[in-house]
Write an enzyme that holds these catalytic residues in place. Structure first.
Site, PDB file in Angstrom:
ATOM      1  N   LYS A   1       0.840  -1.149   0.270  1.00 57.16           N
ATOM      2  CA  LYS A   1       0.082   0.078   0.029  1.00 57.16           C
ATOM      3  C   LYS A   1       0.868   1.176  -0.066  1.00 57.16           C
ATOM      4  O   LYS A   1       2.071   1.440   0.846  1.00 57.16           O
ATOM      5  CB  LYS A   1      -0.728  -0.087   1.150  1.00 57.16           C
ATOM      6  CG  LYS A   1      -1.985   0.991   1.226  1.00 57.16           C
ATOM      7  CD  LYS A   1      -2.709   0.713   2.738  1.00 57.16           C
ATOM      8  CE  LYS A   1      -4.045   1.340   2.676  1.00 57.16           C
ATOM      9  NZ  LYS A   1      -4.829   1.433   3.821  1.00 57.16           N
TER      10      LYS A   1
ATOM     11  N   SER B   1      -9.495   0.844   2.604  1.00 63.02           N
ATOM     12  CA  SER B   1      -8.581   1.863   1.715  1.00 63.02           C
ATOM     13  C   SER B   1      -7.426   1.150   0.866  1.00 63.02           C
ATOM     14  O   SER B   1      -6.854   1.785   0.247  1.00 63.02           O
ATOM     15  CB  SER B   1      -8.112   3.007   2.508  1.00 63.02           C
ATOM     16  OG  SER B   1      -7.332   2.414   3.600  1.00 63.02           O
TER      17      SER B   1
ATOM     18  N   SER C   1      -9.469  -1.588   6.662  1.00 60.19           N
ATOM     19  CA  SER C   1      -8.976  -1.288   5.476  1.00 60.19           C
ATOM     20  C   SER C   1      -8.376  -2.559   4.787  1.00 60.19           C
ATOM     21  O   SER C   1      -7.986  -2.349   3.690  1.00 60.19           O
ATOM     22  CB  SER C   1      -8.192  -0.156   5.529  1.00 60.19           C
ATOM     23  OG  SER C   1      -8.788   0.906   5.517  1.00 60.19           O
TER      24      SER C   1
END
Lengths: 438, 73
Positions: A65, A141, A165
């Site tokens: 990420k 996310s 997330s």
């Protein structure tokens, strides 16, 4: 690779090609690290050629990420306003540990800006598409991390989970994800959001891979003492699609019939999580909001400003409730080792209409997909997010929730359900799937 | 600046603007912006006002849920 059938360089070259193709098409990749990845792969091949141990993840390509520090790159946390930030001096601890075990970082991956969302709708990098249906969101996310694994581009990725997330995109993309016990994996070199809830964790396509990644990252827990399982009712049985309800029933029957229990005041737990998230996130960003508010993604900026205005009394009320809620749930874990709940109540919403039904209303997925995840991370519990095995169908996922440091019971149950064919990652039928690795 | 155009249970404690008539509680964007500036030092562009107000309304709703639970336990 150890047998010399394939080289790390050839495996990584394929992953880089896939990242440039499907990874870009899915809006999963943000920066592709070809030069660095090929150099690391060559080091792994050299170790094998010398007869030395390259590590348990030798030559395994992975992505992270876009909030993990990568030496030489600005850490943007998915925000264009940080593209000009000073480059990181060194890799995040998690990246360093995976590479020390022989893995090869190939790309940074898309996310909601500053991790504030459940949809990976990113104003700069675009909306990450779901490999099972590119017209649908991947969740967030950590959407890029989930999509890259689900599409078969890489077998492993890292994300972060504050309110869901990792668990939400795992569910929507049909793969496994781990949110560990709060504070048990090192956050050094990870862009923060909400210190009280932030954790990092891996995504993978099998329980064994997930467990290996967790151990490599430094995860450890005592052996499981039992496998007493219950399912969560009440809040966790509401707003759930018929297919998911049937899937949970199927898991319960497979386990020989299990108790259904209710946690108290889950609605307030979610609300308290919202308030703490807003307050801590707003406080973190306040200096930048004062000097350059218009550089923020508007959807994130306005929520952060509202959070920065929350008075300390409200934050403390949420903290007090958290202590009470944690105590209530701890009592339940005196009787059970694993609790089963939905990870997301519905399949991935469509990109052009990113809404979900909650209590008869249509509400934005970006803010509300954490309906079942927020009350759990609110008290720091470990969760393995697992996909119901539904080949040819849109993915649906469950949370296997444990007591603090109870990861082994979660892995054990997940492995059992996977071996029995009840859960499992199905390959996407989409043309965006990377066929060579699927 | 014009009015924000939203109604709701405005709460001073959340930094929102209390008006004399709570039933007609529709503060102007300039009043909201002034309050934000005073409270947290952000000069709020007019374009941000509706989003910030929506965020505050959401937080107020969550605080209501939390306090209801506190009263019950």
């Amino acid at each position: 690779m150890r047998a010399g059938e394939r080289s790390a360089v050839s495996v990584v070259t394929e992953a880089l090609r896939a990242m440039e193709g499907a990874g870009r098409d899915l809006r999963a990749a943000t920066v592709i690290l070809a030069e660095r990845a090929l150099a690391q792969a060559a080091r792994v091949d050299a170790l094998i050629a010398e007869g030395r141990d390259p590590g348990p993840l030798a030559g395994v390509p992975f992505g992270v990420k876009d909030l993990f520090d990568v030496a030489g790159l600005p850490t943007t946390a998915g925000a264009a306003m940080l593209l000009g930030a000073p480059p990181a001096a060194r890799d995040a601890e998690a990246v360093a540990r995976l590479e020390a075990a022989g893995a090869v970082l190939v790309a940074t991956l898309n996310m909601d800006a500053f991790a504030y969302g459940f949809a990976t709708i990113n104003a700069h990098y675009g909306t990450t598409r779901n490999p099972h249906d590119p017209d649908r969101i991947a969740g967030g996310s950590s959407g890029g991390s989930a999509a890259a694994v689900a599409a078969g581009i890489v077998p492993l990725s890292l994300g972060s989970d504050t309110n869901g997330s990792i668990r939400v995109p795992s569910a929507l993309c049909g793969i496994y994800g781990l949110k560990p016990t709060h504070g048990c994996l090192l956050m050094q070199g990870v862009y923060p959001f909400v210190d009280s809830f932030d954790d990092i964790g891996p995504f993978a396509r099998s329980v064994a891979d997930l467990r290996l990644a967790w151990e490599t990252l430094g995860g450890s827990a005592p052996p499981a003492t039992g496998q007493r399982v219950a399912r969560l009712g009440g809040w966790f049985a509401e707003n759930v699609s018929d297919a998911l309800a049937a899937g949970i029933d199927g898991v319960a029957q497979h386990l020989g019939g299990i108790d259904t229990i209710q946690l108290p005041r889950v609605d307030a737990a979610r609300s308290a999580a919202f308030l703490m998230t807003a307050a801590e996130g707003g406080a973190l960003h306040l200096p930048e909001l004062r000097t350059r508010p218009m550089e923020y993604d508007p959807a994130v900026r306005d929520r952060l400003i509202a959070g920065a205005m929350l008075p300390a009394t409200a934050y403390l009320e949420a903290q007090r409730f958290r202590a009470w809620f944690r105590e209530q749930v701890a009592r339940i874990f005196e009787r059970y080792d694993v609790l089963i709940a939905p990870a997301a109540g519905v399949p991935a919403p469509r990109i052009h209409d990113p809404m979900i039904p909650v209590n008869g209303e249509r509400v934005p997925a970006r803010a509300h997909l954490g309906l079942y995840t927020q009350p759990i991370s609110f008290i720091g519990l470990p969760v393995v997010s697992v996909p119901l095995f539904r080949p040819g169908e849109l993915p649906l996922g469950l949370q296997l929730i444990g007591r603090p440091h109870g990861e082994q019971a979660l892995f054990d149950l997940a492995a059992r359900l996977e071996a029995d064919g009840v859960i499992g990652a199905a390959s996407p039928a989409s043309s965006l799937r990377y066929a060579a690795q699927a | 600046m014009g009015c924000v155009g939203r109604t709701g249970p405005w709460r001073v404690e959340l930094g929102m603007v209390e008006t004399a008539d709570r039933d007609q509680a529709v503060p102007g964007a300039d009043a909201v912006a002034a309050h934000v500036k005073q409270l947290i030092g952000i000069h709020l562009p007019e374009a941000c006002v509706p989003g910030v107000v929506a965020g505050l309304e959401g937080l107020a709703a969550h605080l209501t849920v939390l306090r209801a639970a506190e009263r019950e336990r």
